[in-house]
Design a protein around this motif. Structure first.
Motif, short mmCIF file in Angstrom:
data_model
loop_
_atom_site.label_atom_id
_atom_site.label_comp_id
_atom_site.label_asym_id
_atom_site.label_seq_id
_atom_site.Cartn_x
_atom_site.Cartn_y
_atom_site.Cartn_z
N GLY A 261 0.78 -1.27 -0.05
CA GLY A 261 -0.07 -0.01 0.02
C GLY A 261 0.67 1.28 0.04
N THR A 262 1.89 1.14 -0.65
CA THR A 262 2.93 2.49 -0.68
C THR A 262 2.23 3.64 -1.58
N ASN A 263 2.45 4.86 -1.31
CA ASN A 263 1.86 5.80 -1.95
C ASN A 263 3.08 7.03 -2.18
N LYS A 264 4.20 6.83 -1.71
CA LYS A 264 5.10 7.71 -1.59
C LYS A 264 6.56 7.32 -2.14
N ALA A 265 7.49 7.71 -2.74
CA ALA A 265 8.81 7.15 -2.88
C ALA A 265 9.71 8.16 -2.86
N SER A 266 11.29 7.93 -2.75
CA SER A 266 12.12 8.77 -2.54
C SER A 266 13.38 8.18 -3.46
N ILE A 267 13.48 8.84 -4.57
CA ILE A 267 14.54 8.53 -5.53
C ILE A 267 15.85 9.25 -5.61
N SER A 268 16.92 8.78 -6.32
CA SER A 268 18.09 9.77 -6.79
C SER A 268 18.32 9.35 -7.98
N PHE A 269 18.61 10.28 -8.83
CA PHE A 269 18.96 10.15 -10.24
C PHE A 269 20.01 11.03 -10.73
N GLN A 270 20.73 10.83 -11.58
CA GLN A 270 21.78 11.67 -12.35
C GLN A 270 21.42 11.71 -13.79
N SER B 19 21.87 7.14 -14.35
CA SER B 19 21.99 6.30 -13.27
C SER B 19 20.51 6.72 -12.28
N LEU B 20 20.01 5.79 -11.52
CA LEU B 20 18.72 5.86 -10.86
C LEU B 20 18.76 5.01 -9.62
N ALA B 21 18.55 5.48 -8.27
CA ALA B 21 18.39 4.40 -7.20
C ALA B 21 17.11 5.16 -6.71
N ILE B 22 16.51 4.06 -6.30
CA ILE B 22 15.37 3.72 -5.49
C ILE B 22 15.56 3.73 -4.13
N MET B 23 15.58 4.88 -3.17
CA MET B 23 16.15 4.94 -1.93
C MET B 23 14.78 4.29 -0.84
N GLY B 24 13.77 4.47 -1.58
CA GLY B 24 12.51 3.86 -0.50
C GLY B 24 11.19 4.16 -1.25
N GLU B 25 10.26 3.03 -0.89
CA GLU B 25 8.88 3.28 -1.39
C GLU B 25 8.10 3.05 0.04
N TYR B 26 7.39 3.85 0.53
CA TYR B 26 6.44 3.92 1.73
C TYR B 26 5.23 4.48 1.82
N LYS B 27 4.82 4.64 2.86
CA LYS B 27 3.35 5.59 3.11
C LYS B 27 3.72 6.75 3.69
N LYS B 28 3.27 7.83 2.71
CA LYS B 28 3.38 9.23 3.34
C LYS B 28 2.84 9.72 4.53
N GLY B 29 3.68 10.38 5.39
CA GLY B 29 3.32 10.60 6.82
C GLY B 29 2.36 11.73 6.61
N ASP B 30 1.64 12.18 7.90
CA ASP B 30 0.84 13.03 7.91
C ASP B 30 1.02 14.38 8.78
#
Length: 278
Positions: A188-197, A261-272
């Motif tokens: 049930g993730t709805n947010k992600a943090s990624i890093s790319f060049q 390059s691309l790195a997916i740092m995390g996929e998670y549920k957004k905070g309130d």
């Protein structure tokens, strides 16, 4: 019982954030630096970590973005903590006795308008942690020093609060990442943090950002991080919110074709974001 590493000591905002996310049934492992927080997690000496990543007044903690990349840690959650600052003194000390104010440098910045208005050119001493400033004040029984920190620090270390809510912006919050060494899938993730060049040419970044827009992905943050050893080159940290995982996965697939390059740092549920009432 889970062991969670934080920067700071008992009574710090990091401890508040960790207990808000994990509950009271956790063991808090205190660390002097953010690097130590990451080292303990990397060595599997703790089960998770909580680390501040940005503040609504002071901005992003760029060094912490670099640590995430250096240790290849995974973002598994986030939490927003409403930051309310208090002016604290050793019991019996009066307002007019104060000659110095001690706190974390970001906390001092968050309260700069109050300090300028009430104290002018008073001496400010930067400490590694707001709770540490409170602890030292209580231990040394300073009679001419005030500390700035949260209510819990005052209660733990037996300090008197002279004035509450001294932060400049009453809607001040800090965002914390919840970190793990291992990338365990979250339902049930709805947010992600990624890093790319991306390529160093006209329109390269715009092309990537357009892909997200075309796939109904909301970009809530874009942060450029200088690449060490490569002048004028940057990696981009982007936080994404999405309604469906299909949209997100399609966007990532297309982005991969347009970045170096691309790195997916995390996929998670957004905070309130919950702001406490004054």
């Amino acid at each position: 019982m889970k062991k969670i590493s934080i920067q700071g000591i008992k009574g710090s905002f990091h401890e508040d954030a960790a207990r808000k996310y994990f509950g009271e049934d956790v063991e808090i492992v205190e660390c002097r630096t953010f690097r130590k927080v990451c080292e303990l997690l990397d060595r599997d000496e703790v089960d998770g970590a909580v680390m501040a990543i940005e503040n609504s007044i002071a901005g992003s903690l760029l060094a912490n973005y670099a640590l995430l990349q250096d240790f290849h840690l995974h973002v598994v959650g986030e939490i927003y903590l409403h930051i309310q600052m208090n002016l604290m003194v050793y019991p019996g000390v009066k307002f007019e006795d104060i000659q110095e104010i001690h706190s974390h440098p970001i906390a001092l910045r968050q309260c700069s308008e109050y300090i300028d208005q009430h104290f002018g050119e008073i001496e400010l001493q930067e400490k590694s942690d707001t709770a540490g400033a409170a602890q030292e004040l209580a231990r040394e029984k300073y009679k001419d020093v005030a500390a700035i920190g949260n209510q819990r620090s005052a209660e733990i270390y037996g300090l008197e609060v002279l004035e509450r809510g001294v932060e400049t912006n009453k809607k001040n919050y800090t965002r914390f990442f919840v970190l793990s060494k291992h990338n365990n899938p979250i339902a049930g993730t709805n947010k992600a943090s990624i890093s790319f060049q991306c390529g160093h040419y006209y329109g390269a970044l715009a092309k990537v950002l357009t892909i997200f827009g075309d796939n109904k992905i909301n970009l809530t943050k874009i942060q450029s991080i200088p690449i060490v050893g490569k002048p004028n080159e940057y990696s981009f940290h982007v936080d994404l919110e999405y309604d469906t995982e299909d949209n997100y996965e399609r966007a990532i697939h297309l982005v991969l074709k347009n970045v170096s390059s691309l790195a997916i740092m995390g996929e998670y549920k957004k905070g309130d974001i919950e702001l406490n009432k004054p």
